[in-house]
Design a protein around this motif. Sequence first.
Motif: not given
Length: 371
Positions: A106-108, A111, A209, A42-43, A39, A103
């Motif tokens: 932990r987010k998903d 995805q 997650q 952050d996006q 990542i 990272d």
Amino acid sequence: MNESRILFVIFVILTLLTGCWDQKTLKHSKFMSIIGFDIIDDQKYLVTTAINLFKEMGEAKEQMSEIVMGEGYTVKDGFLSLDQMISDEPLPMKLNSILVSDDVARKDVYQVLDTFFRTPESPLGAKIIVVEGKASDVILLKKVGETNIGDHLRDLMISAEDDSLIPKQTALFTFSSLFDPGKSIVLPLIKLAQGKIELGGLALFHQKQMTGKLSSKETQIFMLLADKIDQNMIFTEKINLQDHHHEGVYITIEVKDMNRKLSVKAKDPNDIKVMIDVQLEAEIIEFPSDQLESNKLIEKINQVLTEKLTKNAEKVVNTLLDANCDAFGIGRELIAYHTEIWDQLDWEKAYPSIEIKPEIKVDIRKTGIIK
């Protein structure tokens, strides 16, 4: 006349036949051996891949890797970015490993896996691995010795599975398990230490997650509790036999046979108790402190190892509960044998508060080939 009719029918049929509309020609394709996701900002995703190439060396060919990096707001967007940097179409069907940074996990984690799940060229036998730190740093190594990074990680995972250091898994198994309401997934964890790849244990997941991790030592205990022993298991423990000859000594044992029983007692949604009983038959393969001629000493070692491994098992269980990771599949047991109680449960909220009591009993059967 009959021959003319036959030829006419054949001609009509041939005109109706479709061609290979979805063919991919090899001469216009390049195969990815490994891919990683990080990542940034952050996006956006940073997508890093190694493309297998072959360099002419006289009559022989040397395998090489070309590292390509792209960015995108989605994984597919990142793939399109890669496509613009590579002369031929990058294909994923020969991927050995799919790396995701912690990272991303932990987010998903889904995805970045969704596009592989939907694509017919997906490498269903690939290993999905979580990286402590950046996945791109691992891929940028290019080679480990004479082996390209993709093949090295595949071989490392297979070797670790054979030695019962991590559970066996493939992309296909992970995809199907992600949506299992009665069991959580775990994935192998690696890290870079002084430029070298090391196993870091297991990444624990709640749904999609990453919520925790087990160290390499804790993962061995998990493998016993989860009944995931494969070809062999060897581990070393520091023990104290409470005499001046054997204070703080190390012993190495090999598991020769094991029996694991998981039992679930559920009286009501607020009273769920789980017992995990593991019986180990083991052989001592290293214990320089003693010749082990005394049965009394062997019985003492059994007792000390049983107490220590059970204590370690309790720590592993608490880590799983804290991470809300049902890696033992207790939910599946409730679905199968306690359906009425399962229907009343909000398992996501109930699981961390259930009682799980593990016990690992050790029985030393052999002390070496000369005895």
